[in-house]
Design a protein around this motif. Structure first.
Motif, short mmCIF file in Angstrom:
data_model
loop_
_atom_site.label_atom_id
_atom_site.label_comp_id
_atom_site.label_asym_id
_atom_site.label_seq_id
_atom_site.Cartn_x
_atom_site.Cartn_y
_atom_site.Cartn_z
N ASN A 11 0.94 -1.10 -0.12
CA ASN A 11 -0.11 0.01 -0.03
C ASN A 11 0.89 1.31 -0.07
O ASN A 11 0.25 2.19 -0.12
CB ASN A 11 -1.00 0.11 1.15
N VAL A 94 -12.98 -4.42 4.11
CA VAL A 94 -11.91 -4.05 3.54
C VAL A 94 -10.67 -4.24 4.47
O VAL A 94 -10.59 -4.12 5.79
CB VAL A 94 -12.01 -2.39 4.01
N ALA A 97 -8.26 -1.18 6.45
CA ALA A 97 -8.97 -0.14 5.92
C ALA A 97 -8.25 1.24 6.24
O ALA A 97 -7.95 1.93 5.49
CB ALA A 97 -10.53 -0.28 6.59
N HIS A 100 -5.67 2.90 3.95
CA HIS A 100 -5.99 3.66 2.65
C HIS A 100 -5.89 5.09 2.79
O HIS A 100 -6.13 5.90 1.74
CB HIS A 100 -7.25 3.03 2.23
N TRP A 141 -9.70 7.53 6.53
CA TRP A 141 -10.50 6.46 5.72
C TRP A 141 -11.99 6.95 5.46
O TRP A 141 -12.15 6.83 3.97
CB TRP A 141 -10.38 5.34 6.78
N ASP A 180 -14.87 -0.38 8.29
CA ASP A 180 -14.12 -1.12 7.31
C ASP A 180 -15.12 -2.08 6.82
O ASP A 180 -14.86 -3.11 6.08
CB ASP A 180 -12.93 -1.73 7.69
N PHE A 203 -10.12 -0.83 -3.56
CA PHE A 203 -9.48 -1.20 -2.25
C PHE A 203 -9.15 -2.78 -2.17
O PHE A 203 -9.65 -3.61 -2.98
CB PHE A 203 -10.59 -1.01 -1.19
#
Length: 463
Positions: A11, A94, A97, A100, A141, A180, A203
């Motif tokens: 990520n 997710v 989460a 992100h 998020w 999430d 995602f």
């Protein structure tokens, strides 16, 4: 732990840099958790790197911390609507989460234990994206996923900012967000599959299929409708407080029971009492029959006595015999919204305040309920009933707006059933002036709603 580190590297959450002058990096730690499914079986082992966010300083490491989660009332409304439309409800999770979320501030963290780079032990990580534990992580998020929904032409509900809808011709997709976890439903399988694929591209997602276990709530979907309960959680609560072998009783609290402060009584462990009340409070997510009793004992959490613990144990005994109980939203039933409101006049022996009670029905089951002490001392049963009807009307407006956003707007006034004729008359006209002239202006908001035909109070026999 390796999977968590791979997810962070993939990520591009951080970069290894020298420590800037005057910067004190924030520590991190590993959190381990065993996750169970709805049957109490081990589903997976999880390791998470968490930032020691308590070391952050406002205005330096973070500014915004606010983030929204869906109200459980909204989740139940969504299930009722899906049942009415004969739709299945699906769930997505997710992965990591919070990783992100894009960071605006400069934040430096230490290297995690077990993964310190050889030869670069004195270096630290500069965060590009959020990590769990950061004060601003939930905010970043939510901003990220809200931007995705806006880009995909979803419409956010103005009354519930975690509820999004998307219309494609005659097809409707409904999405509800709880940190999430995402649940979604639609009247077209193609639009649901398209949304799922789009989310997985944007995602790192886990497709959990049909909704079956959500926030310790078991969800059973079949041809008859949707049933929700908390059986496994109830068993865990009973086992935790050594009540799994107790004898069951027929009701959570004896009708007419009064529960005073009992200053002369023997004290009990306040921490254990608070844990019991908290555990029972979460059971009221699907068990509205526990609501009054749990709300009653929660008043005494600061200084619990033996009598209060006895009342708590009775609720446990009632729970033992009703573990399988839950809410069943049956297909093929009219979904119209209706409400009941009631109060127990001066029910609290210590401060003589009344307790408000309300419940909203959609189809065959309830979607929203409350049991709460009133903010003022009522001088008559009319005033007590009028106050609860006013608060019930406020919740009614919110639910009507949710339904309108979902394309099921109420036609005409919503019925609120009440067993006090004076309250009904007072809601229509400024009658009984001598008995009502002292009532706070905010409760007369109800009269405006009745006159504007938003809600309608109707008489309902007390029985």
């Amino acid at each position: 732990m390796n999977a968590e580190m791979k997810a962070i590297e993939k990520n591009k959450t951080w970069e290894l840099v020298n420590i800037p002058d005057g910067v004190k990096p924030i520590g991190v730690k590993w959190i381990f958790k065993t996750k169970f499914n709805e049957h109490g079986q081990i589903e997976k082992y999880k390791a998470r790197i968490v930032v020691k966010g308590y070391a952050q300083q406002y205005g330096i490491n973070y500014t915004k911390v606010f983030a929204l989660v869906a109200r459980l009332d909204t989740i139940r409304v969504l299930l009722a609507v899906a049942t009415q439309r004969s739709c299945e409800v699906f769930q997505l999770d997710v992965k990591s989460a919070f990783l992100h979320g894009e960071l605006q501030e400069e934040v430096y963290v230490q290297q995690p234990v077990g993964f310190i780079k050889k030869g670069r032990e004195n270096h630290v990580y500069r965060l590009r994206k959020a990590l769990y534990g950061l004060m601003q992580a939930p905010q970043t998020w939510y901003s990220k996923i809200e931007a995705y929904f806006a880009r995909e032409k979803f419409v956010r509900c103005s009354s519930e900012h975690t509820l999004f809808t998307k219309k494609v011709h005659d097809n409707v997709l409904i999405v509800s967000l709880y940190v999430d976890d995402l649940i979604f439903t639609g009247n077209c399988k193609d639009i649901c599959e398209e949304f799922k694929s789009s989310m997985q591209l944007e995602f790192d997602m886990i497709d959990l299929g049909k909704m079956r276990h959500f926030l310790a709530i078991e969800v059973i979907q079949n041809e008859a409708g949707i049933f929700i309960c908390q059986r496994q959680y109830a068993r865990e609560v009973l086992a935790r407080f050594n009540m799994i072998e107790c004898n069951s009783v027929q009701n959570p609290i004896v009708p007419g029971t009064t529960l005073p402060k009992d200053d002369e009584g023997s004290s009990v462990d306040a921490t254990k009492f608070k844990q019991a009340v908290g555990s029972l409070m979460y059971l009221t997510v699907t068990r509205l029959d526990l609501m009054f009793g749990v709300s009653l004992i929660s008043i005494y959490m600061t200084n619990p006595k033996e009598s209060h613990w006895a009342a708590t144990k009775r609720i446990f005994k009632y729970l033992k015999g009703t573990i399988e109980h839950g809410l069943f939203y049956q297909k093929g039933k009219k979904i119209g919204l209706s409400a009941y409101s009631d109060s127990n006049y001066a029910g609290d022996l210590d401060d003589r305040r009344s307790t408000s009670g309300s419940i909203f029905m959609m189809g065959t089951a309830a979607v929203s309920w409350a049991s709460k002490k009133q903010p003022i001392v009522s001088l008559s049963t009319t005033e007590a009933e009028y106050i609860v009807a006013a608060s019930c009307a406020c919740q009614c407006i919110w639910l009507r707006r949710i339904l309108e956003h979902l394309g099921l707007g109420e036609k005409g006034a919503t019925e609120i059933l009440c067993d006090n004729k004076s309250t009904i008359q007072l809601s229509k006209n400024p009658v009984l002036h001598g008995r009502s002239k002292h009532i706070a202006m905010r409760f007369h908001f109800l009269r405006d709603l009745v006159n504007n035909q938003v809600v309608q109070l109707k008489y309902c026999n007390t029985n």
